[in-house]
Structure formats: C-alpha cells, structure tokens
Design an enzyme around this catalytic site. Sequence first.
Site, short mmCIF file in Angstrom:
data_model
loop_
_atom_site.label_atom_id
_atom_site.label_comp_id
_atom_site.label_asym_id
_atom_site.label_seq_id
_atom_site.Cartn_x
_atom_site.Cartn_y
_atom_site.Cartn_z
N ILE C 51 0.81 -1.28 0.11
CA ILE C 51 -0.09 0.07 -0.18
C ILE C 51 0.93 1.28 -0.06
CG2 ILE C 51 -1.92 1.21 1.29
CD1 ILE C 51 -2.94 -1.46 2.26
N GLU C 52 0.71 2.27 -0.69
CA GLU C 52 1.32 3.38 -1.07
C GLU C 52 1.77 4.26 0.34
OE1 GLU C 52 -1.12 5.43 -3.76
OE2 GLU C 52 -1.36 6.99 -2.51
N GLY C 53 1.17 3.74 1.42
CA GLY C 53 1.31 4.56 2.53
C GLY C 53 2.51 4.18 2.94
N GLY C 54 3.24 3.37 2.40
CA GLY C 54 4.49 2.66 3.07
C GLY C 54 4.20 1.32 3.77
N GLY C 133 -0.85 8.17 -5.75
CA GLY C 133 0.13 7.41 -6.03
C GLY C 133 -0.07 6.95 -7.30
#
Lengths: 323, 323, 256, 256
Positions: C51-54, C133
């Site tokens: 997930i792009e939040g890391g 993202g």
Amino acid sequence: MGDPHLNPAEYDFIAARRRVEAKAKSAAEKLTSLEDAVGRVKDGDQIGVGGCLFSRTPLALMREILRQRRRGLTLARNLTCNEGELFMAAGAVSRVTTAWMSIGLPWGVSKILRHYVETGAVALEEWSHLALGLRFRAGAMGVPFLPALTMLGSDLVGVGGLKTVQDPYTGETVAAVPALFPDVALLHVHRADRFGNCQIDGYPHMDADIARAATTVLVSTEEIISEEETRRYPDRTVVPGFLVDALVHVPFGSFPHECYGLYEADYDHFAEYCAAIDRSGPAAVGDYLERYVYGPPTWSDYLDLFGGERMALQAKRAKELTR
Amino acid sequence: MGDPHLNPAEYDFIAARRRVEAKAKSAAEKLTSLEDAVGRVKDGDQIGVGGCLFSRTPLALMREILRQRRRGLTLARNLTCNEGELFMAAGAVSRVTTAWMSIGLPWGVSKILRHYVETGAVALEEWSHLALGLRFRAGAMGVPFLPALTMLGSDLVGVGGLKTVQDPYTGETVAAVPALFPDVALLHVHRADRFGNCQIDGYPHMDADIARAATTVLVSTEEIISEEETRRYPDRTVVPGFLVDALVHVPFGSFPHECYGLYEADYDHFAEYCAAIDRSGPAAVGDYLERYVYGPPTWSDYLDLFGGERMALQAKRAKELTR
Amino acid sequence: MTERFNASELLAVIAARQLRDDTTVFAGVGVPLLAAALAKRRHAPRLTMVIEGGIIGPEIAPGRLPVSTNEMRAGHRATMLPGITDAFLFAQRGFVDVGFMGGAQIDQYGNINTSVLGADYWHPKVRLPGTGGANDIASLCREVIIVTAHEKRRFVERVDFVTSPSWVRGDGSRRAAGLLFGGVSRVVTTLGILGFDPDSKRMRIEATHPGVSTDTVRQNTGFALLEAPRIETTEPPSDEELEMLRALDPERRFLG
Amino acid sequence: MTERFNASELLAVIAARQLRDDTTVFAGVGVPLLAAALAKRRHAPRLTMVIEGGIIGPEIAPGRLPVSTNEMRAGHRATMLPGITDAFLFAQRGFVDVGFMGGAQIDQYGNINTSVLGADYWHPKVRLPGTGGANDIASLCREVIIVTAHEKRRFVERVDFVTSPSWVRGDGSRRAAGLLFGGVSRVVTTLGILGFDPDSKRMRIEATHPGVSTDTVRQNTGFALLEAPRIETTEPPSDEELEMLRALDPERRFLG
C-alpha cells in the site's frame, strides 16, 4: 499564481548547503514553547510538512503559524488534508505543492480545494507521490536532483517543470526529479529527548527526509524521554538532535488527525467539518478557524473543544489496531 | 585482472529490473539449509556482502560458498575484513570491490591483501565508502546512477570508471555514481520469520540496499520469530519476505565477527590469525581454511572449534556495551 | 447484472481473479484493497499487498477498513512499514507485479485523469484531488489493471489531463516518453474486461459480463472500441466469492 | 618534545583544541576519536561526534575503545545509528563541520594517499588498505583537519595516488574538479600546525610546538614549505588536558 516554472531556490543545492553550514549544529537543549518555536517561520517561507494526509500531521505547530498570521507561504506535503484547507481559508498560503488533496474517500473531492484553486486564489502544483518523496530525499542528500523512472509521459511534467537527464553509463534518458529544500520543516513525532533526538513509531512517512532537506527544523512531540532512553535504543532515532532548532512537548499534537499507536483519526470530526462546508461553503472554514484556531489561546484549550472522552476513545481505537 | 573499466552488467538497470520481474515475489516459507541456500550461487557471480568489516558478516553463508568451491567470484563490500582474505586464499575470488580492506588498526595492513593484489592475482577495485553505498542504493532504487558530490578530483575516479553528469537544473557538474546490481546478496540478520521478513538491531549497515539491489537474496538469521512477532513490530522489518529466496537459521552465524547486542568480535581470534600469517605468510590462511572451512562439516562443528566458553564471553561483552 | 450482487461486488470479484499467487500487488483503498484481500483469502495465499502509504503485507480488519492509504487501519497487522518513498521504490525496482488503479477519466490508450477537468490546469473547471500514487503505479508496476465503473463520461476519447500515463498515444510512445516498463494490461469494468491491441495499443473488448452485449459496452464508451479476436463471457461471481468478499466489509463501507 | 607527554598525546591534545562547541565532527578510530572525546569533555560539551560506521553521538567507554568505526564499541551509548550511507549523506548535505583525517602520504596541497605505493594501481609496490571513509570526509565536510606524525617519508612533493583530495593542484582546481565545498584547513602534526596559503593553496607553517624550530619542520618535510605571516608557538598540553585524555585510554591502546 499559477506559474508553472520551478523556483530555482527550491533546488539550489549550493545555497541550501551554505545555509546549513552557517547554522550551529548543536547538541544543546531545544525545548521551548509553540509560540517561540513558530516565531522562526517568516512570511513567504516554503514549508515542508511531515506526516501524511491525516497521519501525524504537525497540527499544533501549524495552528500556531495561523495564529501568528503568516502570509504567502508555500506548503509542500505529499498528501494534503484539511490542514491545507485551513491555510487556504486563512489566506496564509499562496501555493500548495502536493500529490493529492482532500480528506479521504468517504468525504469526496474537497470543496475548499475546488474553491481556492478553481478561482486561482491558490496554485496547486502537483507532483507524483514518489516524485515529491524524491524531491525531499534529494534535498536530504544535498544533491540537486535524483534520477527516477516515474512521472514521464504525463501532463504533470509541465506543471512542475520536471526535466530529464541522460544516464552517462547506459545512455538512457530518465526523469531528473529536482531537489526541494524547504525553508522550514514541521514534524510531529512520538518521542524526543530534550536535545531533539526524535523517534517515530509505525509509518515513517517522509519526515526524516524533510528534516534533512530543510534549513530550519521545528518539532512537536507526544512525549519527552530521557537521554538515557535515547541512548538505550539509538536505532530508533530518525532525526538527530543537532539538526533540530526547536522542540515542543505537545501531547495529542496531531489531533484530530492520527498518531500511530496512540490515537486514531477522528472520522466523526471530519464528517462534521465536511457537513458544515456542505451547508455553508467556504465560510464554514472561516467559522472553524475562529472556533479551533484563533479562539482557544493554548493547545490545551483547543483539545478541550474535543473533550477527554473523545480523545480517550480514539486512543483506545489506536491500541486495538496496532497491538 | 586489473581491468579498470566498469562491467556494464553492474549498472544495467533495465536488465536488472527484468531479472526481478521474472522472479516469483512470494510470501511463501523460505527456511532451508545452508547447503541448499548457497546452491543458488554460481561461478563468476558478483556477490554483495552485508554487514561491514567485522560486524554482522554473513560468515556461515560465505563459509558454505567456499565449501562448495565456487570460482571467479567478485565480492562487493564497503569494508572488507578477513572473510575477503579467505576468499582470496581459497582462489574463489578474482575481484574485490571495496573501500578498504584489512582487519583493524591494531593488526596493520593486511599481508594477504598485499600478497594477492601486489602479485596481480586479485584485482582490488576501490570506491569511496559513500560511493559504494550509493552504488548499492542506486541498485535498490532501480536507477542506473545517483548524483553525488564525492570521489571527484581523486585518482579513484579512474580506478572504477566513475563518470560525471550535468544537473539539468543548475548546470553544475556532479559525480554520477553507477548502480551496482549484484547477482547475489548475502545477509546475516538478528531475526526473521519463516517467510523471510528480516529485522536488524543496531547498525543497519547497507544490508537493506544490498538486498533490494540483488537478484537473489540469501539470508542467515540468529533467531526465527513467529509471524505474530513480525506483525507486532512491523516498523522493525528492513527486508520484506517477498524478496528473500532462502533463509537459514544460524545462531552465531557471524562468529568470530560481531553481531550487535548479541556477541562482540573476538579480537583474540584475529590476533591469533594474524600471528600465524606473520609466522608463515599466506600459507597460514591455507591452514586456516582447512581447519575452519573445509574441515568441520557443519556450522555447529565450526563453532565447536571456538568453544562455548569463548562464545559466552563475547556474548557477555556485547551486552555490557549495548545495554 | 443480476440481483445476486451489486456493481462494487462484481468489480471486486473480477479484479480479485486477475491476481495470481506468489506475486505482489499495489492496492489503493476501497474496492481495489477488497479485491486484493479477497484474492489472498481465496486463491492466492502467498500474495503480498503493498500500500502506497508505506505498508507491506497488511491484513484487513473487517469493520475497520481504511479510508486512506496512510493510516493505521491500512497498516493493520502489516509485516513491514518501509515509508512512502521506499514503497514506491520497490515498484521502481521491479518488485511489484500488479498495480490496481481507478480514475475520473480514461482514454482509449488507457491514460487516466484524476487532476483537473477543463483545459487550463491553473484555472480548471473542476479541480480533482490529484494523482496521489496513481501516476507512480502507472509508471512503475510490472503491469497495471484499471478497475472502474463503466460510464460514457468516464471513457473519453482524450482525457483533459494525463495524470497517469498508460500507452500515451500508442505506437511505442510510452517507451519514447521514457517509461521503460509496465503499462495497463486490462481494464476491469462493470460491463466487462477490456484490453489493448498489441500493436496500436488502442483499447479493445476482451470479455463481457453475463447478459452484457458488446453493443452495451460500446454505448457506454466515449470512443471507438476494437474487439479481441475472441470475446469471452466472464464467470459471474460465485456464492463463495461473494460470501468471502462481504465478510471483509460487513459495514458495506465500500461495497455500497 | 618534553617527557611530560608522548607524540600521540600531543597530537590528540592539539587536535582537540581545534574543535569548537556547538559543532559536529567526523572522527575515525584512534587518536582522532580520542581528540574529539577530549574536546567534548573539556571545552565543547555540545559537540556531536559522527562516526562513519553510521553512528551519531557516541560516548567513549574507557578500556573498551573501538579498533574500527563499524563495531559496537564505536557506537557505545550513541544517540542515533543511521547507517553508513546516511552518515556520509549528512556530511554531503553540510551537517558535518569538521572531519579528522590521517594518511600514509600527504602532499603540499594536502592531498592524501592511503591506497597504493608505486606507480601502477593494479600492480602496486605496496597495497595499502584504501580510502575507507577518508575520500568522503575530504570531499564533503565543511572543513578537514589532518592529524599525523610529521615524517619526511610521509610529507611528499607528490603522492603516488590521490585517494583523498584536498586542494588538488591548487589555484581553484578543487572547485574545477567538482568539489564544491570544504577542503583541508589545517594539518596538526607532531612538530606544529600547518595551513595553506589562501591563494596558491600550498602548505605553510603556521605554528610550531615549543622547542621545535621551523628548520626542524622543514627538515622533516619532503617539499618546500611556505610560512604564514606570523608563526605562532603552540601552548603545550596542560596537565588537565593530559589527565582527561589519559582517562579515556587507560590501557594506552592508542596513546602508546
């Protein structure tokens, strides 16, 4: 407004390094008040904001900037949430550099974003999420750009003025993402000792890079720990004390945004906030500013508007999710 | 030997990405034996070695490579210790890419380094410490180079074939440090779950970058933890399981080198090793290989040569230093 | 569409089927995350969500679904939290097999607009939230799958603004723009599955959902669609798929 | 030199005096680390030591001095362990005020060789360990201070190999080579303190230790030295300095 060209001050790595060289890199105590810390912010500053969207937003520091009535600021943040709306409505910001702005899926496209950008009052300079991350990282590394394989072939190239560079080894052309050296970094962290050594739990977001890229670093922290505690877990430190200019002890310093493991974001508050905007348009944010920003003299007074019960509930929810 | 030109395979980011694309990125179990893990190493491979000098060296994995009699390898490691001497004396390595090689200040310049490099038997390709770190980082990022301000104006430029690049924004010329995409990464970590999610205490060194830069990732670990434990502290994970090919449970897997917090490096062993070289020259390393590498069939048999008392003492010393 | 499932459920199930075991998938919040979670529970246990939040390897907490990619809920029981920049760098290095995407506008080459409606970026008719993202997923994943409602106003001949490029203008223009890898392979919609002609990279019909004709697909598309040599009919969501999916979102926050 | 202290003690004390409070210093193991620790204990309590192994703010454990920059002893009671690459990137960004360096050979422009003796790099007469972090310290710190024994074989007209550049060939050649910042400011030796002519960047005598003549300095230098307009005499190490220094290395591992 709306100038598509990069400001050379953003990527001038030589000037940015000279500013850092001229600073004291001191292991002195950094603890101070919100008022004193934020007094370092000047009109027109480019501000790099830590956290992401409604996670670990340095809201206490940002509220104080609004209280000190700064003007002509640029906010640079990978995903911008309602803190950006407050800055727009307060007339504090002339440009937002971001990859995305709104609150979250359930609340749709931000009407405040639409109002201020569609009228041209605020310029929204859009970079891809990774590109903005690499802009901060290039700044943190002290180089003018970083090569990347993203953002090419899109119309975002023209918005920010992204250039390309030829790899001297393979001859391939890749994106050259320009450094971003903010004047000020604003961070909210889980814990720090009084010398400014900072530790973060959970998502690191881009805070470590933003701190290194900036000239002035202002930090608020949920907890002040002893130097002994820092030295016991040095591998948890993500920002070293010598680059911090001011540190403020602000429990619940991101509320109603979240702080990983400590309190969850208050969706109900977002819903109330959006409902008011649905009813009254941008004027609702003016009311919100009066009630939450200009009114309560201290952060503690501000938190009282939410009440201990609500904060305790959000704390309980955070523990459920992360234990 | 001694070719000063970069091998394009080292920095070919397109081919390196294709190799990763072709691999299964699986959350499957990765636990296996040293023999099976190291069976993935081929003659002529470029090997990125984790840890630094005598800290967290993946010695159990490296010993197994020597036991499997690989040839024509390149070792790339920021600071190279006596594990490099063993590879030279065993005839396993034709090139060492490093910033420094010897054991440490008290034992002077490595006589083994001198013997094999001065005779031209092994090429020592020297990069600055940061430049080699950036080579791995460029590889980890999937780009062909990273800009930097180091290594210019030195004779190291010619050794490795460093090029420069013009920043498209400021027009300044900066170093363009080429990516290094090793065929194989060897890491020794503090703990991992059976799916290969790895955690490291203390110094991170360059392990996370080396793992991402490599095509094949082999890991030995001091401890196997449960998946629950990984999920409890996800912010401690530095290598995700999906990029690990093989994981081996090897307590004391760096001994007599150190593992932060668990055991200190055995200076006395280094002193004995160097004294034997002082007496007998490179032949002493041949004896050492017989005694420590080819002789003992298992890592456990190898550790028996040191004895539990010595290991316990080094463990106690580590705790004193890091508690 | 039958009454056994709604549009969101259909999209989630068909999207889930696109994912293979032993791979990695970049999934945003909402239907894409539910699709990835469903695939992992049903047929791809060794799938890893990014997930792009890391966030790497999270699990879904039913009833506590995230509304953003950057909050605690999105990282519930994750195996790694590498940070946002590094999460995308994994994709740049080639470690992410599939990226899921949506979009306000999609053109015949699979390019997506999530930035502005109107011709002047700096004074837009409608300012949308922006790329997030999406641009990076479109640029960096080995393969991208668009998941979206099929509406004529969404499938437009030319997007007002290319936020996230797929095949750009076709004919090698993606590679020429410097995008060396990836591209959109499929568009999963509420009417069927679209793909791209291997040469021209223009969008084509590859499958329709049961009871949907190619004419219906065309009528809901703002540009001329090509057709694959053979047009399949998708299997409707099974009871098992629907049951597993609904268990992930008992509050029906994203399933509607 | 008197009998109150030996050469290593003299070097450590004089080097320590070069460090100011509220700064950062890149220090290697041995005498440089002792000098930095002495400065912090004596006159610069808010000094931060940075060690190339990826260590910030460590404390010295007397009797447990490190022999490498990358081991537990070097990071004893550190405040941060950022990793090697990131430690150097702090210097590249401008966060490191002073770097200490040594070297096998030093030339009149302050360039250092720690790589090879002999003309052919690939077949050297003597292979030395190599740069380690020295090249990066020389390239990236705001200011570099060389600390070394003063021997004629060490101070050579031209080094066999420039491992770590200072002023390169003088006359703006450092900047022309792409090194935009820093450079060696002083060379602290067992005989005195050397600096560089502001224009030509050739080495010059700036101070001598008590009882050392400029002739002695010249006789122990393999190239012609310039002289500063005024040559100072250094203050000898005080009893207090020596006592504090010796407490740091009770085993005399590096003080000899």
